[in-house]
Design an enzyme around this catalytic site. Structure first.
Site, PDB file in Angstrom:
ATOM      1  N   ASP A  27      -6.516   1.717   4.017  1.00  0.00           N
ATOM      2  CA  ASP A  27      -6.531   1.343   2.593  1.00  0.00           C
ATOM      3  C   ASP A  27      -5.853   2.425   1.754  1.00  0.00           C
ATOM      4  O   ASP A  27      -5.923   3.608   2.079  1.00  0.00           O
ATOM      5  CB  ASP A  27      -7.997   1.152   2.155  1.00  0.00           C
ATOM      6  CG  ASP A  27      -8.095   0.376   0.854  1.00  0.00           C
ATOM      7  OD1 ASP A  27      -7.079  -0.162   0.377  1.00  0.00           O
ATOM      8  OD2 ASP A  27      -9.216   0.314   0.301  1.00  0.00           O
ATOM      9  N   ARG A  40       4.593  -1.362  -4.589  1.00  0.00           N
ATOM     10  CA  ARG A  40       3.541  -1.355  -3.568  1.00  0.00           C
ATOM     11  C   ARG A  40       4.114  -1.397  -2.146  1.00  0.00           C
ATOM     12  O   ARG A  40       3.549  -0.821  -1.219  1.00  0.00           O
ATOM     13  CB  ARG A  40       2.589  -2.543  -3.799  1.00  0.00           C
ATOM     14  CG  ARG A  40       1.844  -2.493  -5.122  1.00  0.00           C
ATOM     15  CD  ARG A  40       0.989  -3.740  -5.325  1.00  0.00           C
ATOM     16  NE  ARG A  40       0.080  -3.945  -4.214  1.00  0.00           N
ATOM     17  CZ  ARG A  40      -1.085  -3.310  -4.052  1.00  0.00           C
ATOM     18  NH1 ARG A  40      -1.479  -2.438  -4.954  1.00  0.00           N
ATOM     19  NH2 ARG A  40      -1.846  -3.558  -3.021  1.00  0.00           N
ATOM     20  N   HIS A  44       3.342   0.413   1.605  1.00  0.00           N
ATOM     21  CA  HIS A  44       3.110  -0.218   2.921  1.00  0.00           C
ATOM     22  C   HIS A  44       4.098   0.345   3.953  1.00  0.00           C
ATOM     23  O   HIS A  44       3.746   0.546   5.114  1.00  0.00           O
ATOM     24  CB  HIS A  44       3.255  -1.737   2.815  1.00  0.00           C
ATOM     25  CG  HIS A  44       2.214  -2.394   1.947  1.00  0.00           C
ATOM     26  ND1 HIS A  44       0.878  -2.079   2.031  1.00  0.00           N
ATOM     27  CD2 HIS A  44       2.317  -3.334   0.967  1.00  0.00           C
ATOM     28  CE1 HIS A  44       0.198  -2.808   1.144  1.00  0.00           C
ATOM     29  NE2 HIS A  44       1.044  -3.565   0.483  1.00  0.00           N
ATOM     30  N   ASN A  75      -6.299 -11.244   2.062  1.00  0.00           N
ATOM     31  CA  ASN A  75      -4.970 -10.761   1.626  1.00  0.00           C
ATOM     32  C   ASN A  75      -3.970 -11.896   1.367  1.00  0.00           C
ATOM     33  O   ASN A  75      -2.956 -11.686   0.699  1.00  0.00           O
ATOM     34  CB  ASN A  75      -4.377  -9.781   2.652  1.00  0.00           C
ATOM     35  CG  ASN A  75      -5.050  -8.424   2.667  1.00  0.00           C
ATOM     36  OD1 ASN A  75      -5.044  -7.713   3.666  1.00  0.00           O
ATOM     37  ND2 ASN A  75      -5.662  -8.036   1.552  1.00  0.00           N
ATOM     38  N   ARG A  78      -2.866 -12.326  -2.249  1.00  0.00           N
ATOM     39  CA  ARG A  78      -1.974 -11.386  -2.966  1.00  0.00           C
ATOM     40  C   ARG A  78      -0.705 -12.119  -3.406  1.00  0.00           C
ATOM     41  O   ARG A  78      -0.381 -13.191  -2.880  1.00  0.00           O
ATOM     42  CB  ARG A  78      -1.608 -10.220  -2.042  1.00  0.00           C
ATOM     43  CG  ARG A  78      -2.809  -9.370  -1.756  1.00  0.00           C
ATOM     44  CD  ARG A  78      -2.444  -8.044  -1.135  1.00  0.00           C
ATOM     45  NE  ARG A  78      -3.651  -7.244  -1.028  1.00  0.00           N
ATOM     46  CZ  ARG A  78      -3.695  -5.934  -0.852  1.00  0.00           C
ATOM     47  NH1 ARG A  78      -2.584  -5.253  -0.748  1.00  0.00           N
ATOM     48  NH2 ARG A  78      -4.829  -5.294  -0.770  1.00  0.00           N
ATOM     49  N   ARG A 195     -12.585   4.277   7.112  1.00  0.00           N
ATOM     50  CA  ARG A 195     -11.915   3.661   5.968  1.00  0.00           C
ATOM     51  C   ARG A 195     -11.299   4.750   5.104  1.00  0.00           C
ATOM     52  O   ARG A 195     -11.988   5.698   4.711  1.00  0.00           O
ATOM     53  CB  ARG A 195     -12.885   2.819   5.131  1.00  0.00           C
ATOM     54  CG  ARG A 195     -12.136   2.143   3.977  1.00  0.00           C
ATOM     55  CD  ARG A 195     -12.943   1.110   3.249  1.00  0.00           C
ATOM     56  NE  ARG A 195     -12.067   0.369   2.338  1.00  0.00           N
ATOM     57  CZ  ARG A 195     -12.245  -0.872   1.946  1.00  0.00           C
ATOM     58  NH1 ARG A 195     -13.279  -1.546   2.410  1.00  0.00           N
ATOM     59  NH2 ARG A 195     -11.409  -1.458   1.109  1.00  0.00           N
TER      60      ARG A 195
HETATM   61  C1  FPP Z   1      -4.403  -1.879   2.096  1.00  0.00           C
HETATM   62  O1  FPP Z   1      -3.850  -1.087   1.074  1.00  0.00           O
HETATM   63  C2  FPP Z   1      -3.406  -2.126   3.122  1.00  0.00           C
HETATM   64  C3  FPP Z   1      -3.009  -3.361   3.514  1.00  0.00           C
HETATM   65  C4  FPP Z   1      -3.562  -4.593   2.966  1.00  0.00           C
HETATM   66  C5  FPP Z   1      -1.952  -3.534   4.523  1.00  0.00           C
HETATM   67  C6  FPP Z   1      -1.917  -2.525   5.600  1.00  0.00           C
HETATM   68  C7  FPP Z   1      -0.541  -2.464   6.113  1.00  0.00           C
HETATM   69  C8  FPP Z   1       0.069  -1.374   6.615  1.00  0.00           C
HETATM   70  C9  FPP Z   1      -0.600  -0.103   6.817  1.00  0.00           C
HETATM   71  C10 FPP Z   1       1.510  -1.398   6.985  1.00  0.00           C
HETATM   72  C11 FPP Z   1       1.929  -2.431   7.958  1.00  0.00           C
HETATM   73  C12 FPP Z   1       1.055  -2.555   9.156  1.00  0.00           C
HETATM   74  C13 FPP Z   1       1.454  -2.379  10.416  1.00  0.00           C
HETATM   75  C14 FPP Z   1       0.492  -2.582  11.518  1.00  0.00           C
HETATM   76  C15 FPP Z   1       2.802  -1.970  10.773  1.00  0.00           C
HETATM   77  P1  FPP Z   1      -3.751  -1.685  -0.361  1.00  0.00           P
HETATM   78  O2  FPP Z   1      -2.419  -2.339  -0.494  1.00  0.00           O
HETATM   79  O3  FPP Z   1      -4.900  -2.595  -0.640  1.00  0.00           O
HETATM   80  O4  FPP Z   1      -3.841  -0.403  -1.246  1.00  0.00           O
HETATM   81  P2  FPP Z   1      -4.527  -0.256  -2.665  1.00  0.00           P
HETATM   82  O5  FPP Z   1      -5.992  -0.570  -2.486  1.00  0.00           O
HETATM   83  O6  FPP Z   1      -4.290   1.165  -3.027  1.00  0.00           O
HETATM   84  O7  FPP Z   1      -3.854  -1.214  -3.592  1.00  0.00           O
END
Ligand code: FPP
EC number: 2.5.1.-
Length: 257
Positions: A27, A40, A44, A75, A78, A195
């Site tokens: 996260d 954003r 990622h 998700n 989104r 987490r």
């Molecule tokens: C949460 O952060 C993260 C995700 C919903 C996606 C996780 C994806 C990756 C780490 C990259 C791609 C994955 C792989 C396996 C290659 P958030 O976007 O909710 O962050 P925030 O809470 O700060 O907005």
């Protein structure tokens, strides 16, 4: 896979007590990007680099199963552009890491609703899962379109069907049977759930399997999470006292510790 003694020594980790299964809620990608006035998706992308590093250190430490929460059932809500970008990133990652996963003896698996993913992503996943299926050093589970409640609902439906069709008796329903109907059937339960980003909740992740997991929260945002911090959590895990609801006795008088 045996743990790499040099790595364990380096991080002061006991190679004989490595957690079998580590699961991570990755996260903070969005916040990481926002702090840098970037979009954003940049967060990622940087998060994918952390994925590479954590997969590698997990394998070196001798962890058997690493589960990464990459996309939840929630998700899908989104913005379409972010969902598409995440799917493209995932596809790119699976394609580019295929050979490297194989060379490292890592098997790729998925937990979640694979059928809801775009066809091209499913294809790349299928090719990589097939290509790495014989590997035994580590299982890398990607949780994709995954939700713990959906997983349990699906298991209940499947068990109810088996009862209706007379394949099992209702009396046969046990914790073990339920576990065997989850996406994680035949896998050890997570010993550690991590987490990142400072949020302190499970967000529908491995709800059934988390029963006795040691939980670790860090304020570090996922793109900034390092092998060192991961290893320090494994070390802390080894220092925790896991009693599984029992008492520990030092002498045979049964007095609780
Ligand atoms: C949460 O952060 C993260 C995700 C919903 C996606 C996780 C994806 C990756 C780490 C990259 C791609 C994955 C792989 C396996 C290659 P958030 O976007 O909710 O962050 P925030 O809470 O700060 O907005």
């Amino acid at each position: 896979m045996k743990s790499d003694p040099d790595k364990c020594l380096y991080y002061d980790i006991d190679p004989a007590r490595i957690p079998r299964h580590v699961a991570i809620i990755m996260d903070g990608n969005g916040r990481w990007a926002k702090q840098r006035f970037k979009n954003r998706v940049t967060g990622h992308e940087k998060g994918s680099e952390t994925v590479r590093a954590i997969v590698e250190i997990s394998r070196q430490l001798g962890i058997q199963v690493l589960t990464l929460y990459a996309f939840s059932t929630e998700n899908w809500g989104r913005p379409g552009s972010e969902v598409s970008a995440l799917m493209s990133l995932l596809k790119k990652f699976i394609k580019s890491e295929r050979l490297s996963l194989h060379e490292k003896g890592i098997r790729l698996g998925i937990i979640g609703q694979k059928h809801r993913l775009p066809r091209d992503v499913q294809n790349e996943l299928d090719i990589t899962m097939d290509y790495t299926s014989g590997n035994r050093d580590m299982l890398l589970n990607l949780a994709l379109s995954y939700g713990g409640r959906e997983e349990i609902t699906r298991a209940v439906r499947s068990i109810a069907r088996d009862v209706m069709e007379g394949k099992i008796l209702w009396d046969d329903i046990s914790e073990e049977l339920i576990s065997a109907h989850l996406y994680t059937a035949n896998q050890p339960e997570p010993d550690m759930i991590i987490r990142t980003s400072g949020e302190m909740r499970l967000s529908n992740f491995l709800l059934w399997q988390a029963g006795y997991a040691e939980i670790f929260f860090t304020k570090t945002l996922w793109p900034d999470f390092t092998e060192q911090e991961f290893a320090s959590m494994v070390k802390e895990y080894q220092d925790r006292d896991r009693r599984f609801g029992k008492v520990v006795c030092s002498s045979n008088d049964g007095s609780p510790q």
